[in-house]
Design an enzyme around this catalytic site. Structure first.
Site, short mmCIF file in Angstrom:
data_model
loop_
_atom_site.label_atom_id
_atom_site.label_comp_id
_atom_site.label_asym_id
_atom_site.label_seq_id
_atom_site.Cartn_x
_atom_site.Cartn_y
_atom_site.Cartn_z
N LYS B 238 29.99 -10.73 -22.31
CA LYS B 238 29.33 -9.44 -22.11
C LYS B 238 30.43 -8.44 -21.76
CE LYS B 238 25.78 -6.87 -19.81
NZ LYS B 238 26.60 -5.69 -20.11
N GLU B 286 31.04 -2.87 -29.40
CA GLU B 286 31.44 -2.28 -28.13
C GLU B 286 32.83 -1.67 -28.26
OE1 GLU B 286 29.22 -3.63 -25.55
OE2 GLU B 286 30.15 -2.82 -23.75
N ARG B 428 13.24 -5.92 -26.07
CA ARG B 428 12.17 -6.88 -26.26
C ARG B 428 12.62 -8.18 -25.66
NH1 ARG B 428 9.80 -9.40 -31.74
NH2 ARG B 428 11.75 -10.53 -31.52
N LYS B 434 21.13 -11.12 -21.00
CA LYS B 434 22.46 -10.95 -20.41
C LYS B 434 22.54 -11.79 -19.15
CE LYS B 434 21.01 -6.37 -18.80
NZ LYS B 434 21.25 -4.94 -18.95
#
Lengths: 333, 569
Positions: B238, B286, B428, B434
């Site tokens: 992440k 990202e 959703r 995460k």
């Protein structure tokens, strides 16, 4: 004249407490709300119009004596009289005259007209103890007729959508004021929570004209509540009692609803700003009308009101009560 | 202004989503196109850059009404919203109605021209307008002026309302509302028009969002139980950067943030690298500050975000990369309904192809020749595929072990994405999780409290916490959230009874309550008395079992800075 004690204000010259929150030998009561009239004292004195409300709350055999508005009574070394406060039925200011001059304790009061009780009467005094529940300039009330018209518009819009309108309000005073104000607009029957009905009957017996009321339990099981207006105390919110109402929109009537964040925090659909307390301009005007040179503030926003009055040249102070630390205290209106 | 303020009031007056959608639909059906365009601008959470500070407006209102500054502050502590407080105080000023003016005209001929005017002109204009408006419109105007207008509707509801107004599918409207646009009558007509417009070309897709894996649901057994075998999941780091989409279509390139901001020119190296992608490509990924195969801390990226000019110079000192984790469109075909496993395979092979045979970059508008090399070296350094973590493992143990190393790699934890799942915009639950690293924690003492803002005005919910430094409690963090409503109410009562001293709305309380605070990162600071700044502090739980004397010390906190730097393990 009056001193602060652990159970509330005490008048040594007359040997009595006013609105004590603990057990007192002799208690003078400004009005019948729970944060002013507490059970447990040995003898109560109140305005005549307040008698049936206290008997309803404490039982028929409560040791209570009534006094007509405006008629003085000698207690020890002071003369005491009750004067209309315009807050709820039977609410009174208490005037005390003694060696320290004339003191008036306002209790809770409002200046707007209310079909359920006698209007506030300004009383000249040297020292005025004023409530300050809404003692900030953000608090300013629209005429009650406008607010009631808003409530009716909301009720009718909900009815058109098949929703019940659940309006939360305090069970002593506010509910009956709503029923009386609504009687000027409609003849419809209003449904009430079981906690609203007894005091409504007391008001009715006192000659206050209100809409007809019926409790939910009187209605046959399975009756649809769509389109009805229902009055209930805030404490009924989220209880199983609400299930009988089906789909609904809810609202709260309180001066607190003046602030959007407060309404949103409690997530009411609607907030109707209808209060039985004086708003900011009424507080300032009332202090002026009493002619008092010394003003003590109590309940709610006591500090800012006192500071503002000091800026206007008055001698001021703040009285603390057992309720100041309860944010919920502002709900008692 | 009146119909828009009425819409704002109607949305504010109900918690029913159906009623909110209907109120918006009705407004959009009757409002002139230019007004409707601006209304959608605000309904979708866009804001004007702040024109005036709430403080300046407060001062003017104070002068105009005679309510002194200290009393305004007391009011603010109850209302928790500068614009609303000003509108309430202004209520004593009678209303002198003026000819009605539409929302667009208000914004374009009155409000926006105010920018850059001398303060006295601004004051006179604002007070004159305020005199014309009733209470709720005053409030709406003040919200517009302070750039704080937030209407309580989600993007999804706005999309539904516009779709109902236009008689078009929700997906079409969602696409047209994504990205940047200017609120004009022509834009609104195109929004509700049946024809596809040229602007559709550079629009991103709605971003898919992950849900947090709650504590307790992240044990190995719980993961196996609720998510099944890790072989059904794609596990990635992440990243702590800026979520973005590269939209490469025809001869255009656009880099979009999740906040619908166009970042294309802020990151020229990504722009140039993206030009080498074949047209009809959309990547989700990202933006990270990147050096030598590893991400730099978010603070480094912030230097790039803050910079509007001299981008090339900062670009040299803070190089960036676009780490791609999904391929949403290829050769102009929307791939979002295909399973992630398929999209991922295509993404990897696409990036391999681009590295081996970069497309000749498309001509650029600033006059450089199409065969100029990109500004910052090989494309492969700028466009990267997000690494997979613990691929092929049979148990969640490998992923869990990798997660414990996250801090060392400068990432926030792990992302778990179901390999069989389509790409669904919005949050959703079920397919994207995460799994963040455990925060740093300390036990700190509550020392100050003040009222919250917005919904929490009138409740004392903003706490300041201290840690021991010798026999003194030094403030180290402010935290607003983390307690339940019941706990908040109980703390509110306690604070009111145990206030030692008041400074305006701030209460200094007896040092009694210990709470466990969590935070994501920690750094030295010369601006904080403790010498330490913590990132994203929040309350994890009350510690009624601890006395104030048992709380942590500033020295403990400082030691965490060292821990953070040392390689884990």
């Amino acid at each position: 004249m009056l001193t602060e004690t652990p159970i509330g204000l005490y008048c040594a010259a007359g040997d009595f407490h006013i609105d004590p929150w603990g057990a007192a030998p002799r208690a003078l009561i400004t009005h019948a709300h729970g944060d002013h009239a507490r059970a447990g004292s040995q003898a109560y004195l109140c305005a005549d119009a307040c008698l049936p409300l206290l008997r309803q709350r404490f039982g028929a055999d409560v040791p209570v004596q009534g006094q007509p508005y405006g008629e003085p009574l000698t207690l020890g070394g002071v003369r005491v009289s009750f004067h209309p406060a315009g807050h709820i039925l039977g609410s009174a200011q208490i005037r005390i005259e003694g060696d320290d001059g004339v003191w008036v304790l306002s209790g809770d009061y409002k200046r707007a007209a209310d079909p359920t009780c006698a209007p506030f009467e300004p009383v000249r005094c040297d020292t005025f103890i004023t409530e300050s529940t809404f003692g900030l300039p953000i608090y300013r009330w629209d005429p009650a007729a406008d607010v009631v018209a808003d409530i009716v518009a909301w009720w009718h819009a909900n009815r058109a959508q098949g929703l019940a309108s659940l309006l939360f309000c305090y069970t002593i005073g506010k509910a009956q004021r709503l029923l009386a104000e609504l009687a000027a607009i409609t003849d419809d029957r209003v449904l009430v929570h079981g906690m609203v009905q007894p005091m409504t009957e007391v008001y009715r017996a006192a000659g206050v004209r209100m809409l007809p009321t019926e409790t939910l339990v009187e209605r046959p099981r399975g009756t649809s509540m769509a389109g009805e207006l229902v009055l209930a105390p805030p404490s009924a919110r989220g209880t199983p009692w609400m299930r009988r109402l089906g789909a609904l929109s809810d609202g709260l009537t309180s001066g607190l609803m003046r602030v959007r964040g407060v309404r949103r925090q409690r997530s009411y659909d609607r907030g109707f700003v209808l209060s039985d307390h004086a708003d900011w301009p009424a507080l300032i005007d009332t202090v002026r009308e009493t002619g008092a040179t010394r003003v003590l503030t109590t309940h709610g926003h006591a500090e800012p009101l006192a500071r503002h009055l000091a800026d206007l040249g008055l001698d001021t102070g703040v009285l603390r009560t057992a309720w100041d630390d309860e944010r919920g205290a502002d709900d008692r209106e | 202004m009146t119909p828009f303020a009425a819409l704002f009031a109607a949305i504010d007056a109900t918690t029913s989503t159906t009623a909110k959608v209907e109120a918006m639909r009705a407004y959009l059906a009757s409002a002139p196109a230019a007004d409707a365009a601006w209304a959608i601008y605000f309904l979708t959470g866009r804001r004007l850059t702040r024109l005036l500070s709430a403080r300046a407006i407060g001062d003017w209102v104070s002068d105009a009404t005679g309510v002194p500054g200290w009393l305004m502050q007391e009011c603010y502590a109850v209302v928790g919203d500068g614009a609303e407080m000003a509108a309430l105080v202004l209520d004593q000023m009678p209303v002198a109605p003026d000819a009605p003016l539409g929302l667009a005209a208000w914004l374009e001929t009155r409000i926006q021209p105010l920018r850059g005017q001398p303060p006295e002109r601004q004051r006179d204009a604002v007070l004159a307008w305020l005199r014309q408006l009733p209470r709720w419109e005053r409030f709406t105007l003040l919200k517009l002026l302070t750039g704080e207008l937030r209407v309580g509707v989600s993007q999804t509801l706005v999309v539904r309302a516009v779709a109902a107004r236009a008689g078009l599918p929700v997906t079409t409207i969602a696409g047209r509302l994504a990205g940047a646009w200017t609120p004009t009558a022509a834009w609104f007509d195109a929004l509700i028009g049946a024809e596809a417009s040229a602007d559709d070309l550079s629009r991103p897709y709605q971003f898919a969002l992950a849900s947090p894996l709650e504590p307790g649901r992240d044990t190995l057994e719980a993961l196996q139980e609720s998510l099944g075998s890790p072989s059904e999941w794609q596990v990635e780091w992440k990243w702590d950067g800026i979520r973005a989409q590269i939209v490469r279509r025809a001869d255009t390139v656009a880099l979009w943030s999740r906040g619908d901001e166009v970042l294309t020119d802020r990151f020229p190296e990504i722009r140039d690298a993206a030009r080498t992608l074949p047209p009809g490509t959309v990547l989700d990924g990202e933006i990270l500050a990147w050096h030598d195969d590893a991400p730099l801390p978010f603070a480094a990226l912030q230097q790039r975000i803050a910079r509007q000019q001299q981008i090339a110079r900062v670009a040299k000192s803070v190089p960036v990369a676009f780490v791609a984790y999904d391929l949403l469109e290829q050769e102009g075909v929307d791939l979002r309904d295909r399973p992630l496993a398929d999209r991922r395979q295509r993404l990897e092979s696409l990036l391999r192809d681009v590295a081996a045979h970069p497309m000749a970059p498309a001509p650029v508008p600033d006059g450089r020749l199409p065969f100029d090399p990109p500004e910052s070296g090989p494309v492969t350094q700028v466009l990267r595929a997000s690494a997979q973590v613990a691929a092929g493992a049979d148990t969640w143990e490998t992923a869990a072990a990798a997660r414990t190393q996250a801090r060392r790699y400068g990432v926030e934890g792990l992302m778990l994405k179901r390999l069989a799942s389509p790409y669904v915009g919005g949050r959703r639950r079920g397919d994207w999780w995460k799994w963040k690293i455990e925060p740093f924690t300390i036990d700190a003492v509550l020392i100050y409290a003040q009222p919250g803002s917005g919904k929490r005005a009138s409740l004392l919910t903003d706490y300041t916490f201290g840690l021991w430094d010798g026999d003194e409690l030094v403030p180290v963090a402010k935290a607003y959230s983390g307690l339940t409503n019941d706990e908040i109410a109980e703390m509110d009562r306690w604070i009111r009874r145990h206030t030692v001293e008041r400074f305006g709305p701030v209460r200094h309380v007896e040092p009694v309550h210990v709470m466990e605070l969590g935070f994501e990162a920690i750094a030295r600071s010369t601006r904080h008395r403790s010498g330490v700044a913590v990132r994203f502090p929040r309350i994890l739980r009350l510690r009624p079992d601890k006395r104030a004397a048992d709380a942590d010390t500033v020295a403990t906190l400082r030691a965490m800075i060292r821990d953070q730097r040392a390689p884990a393990g």
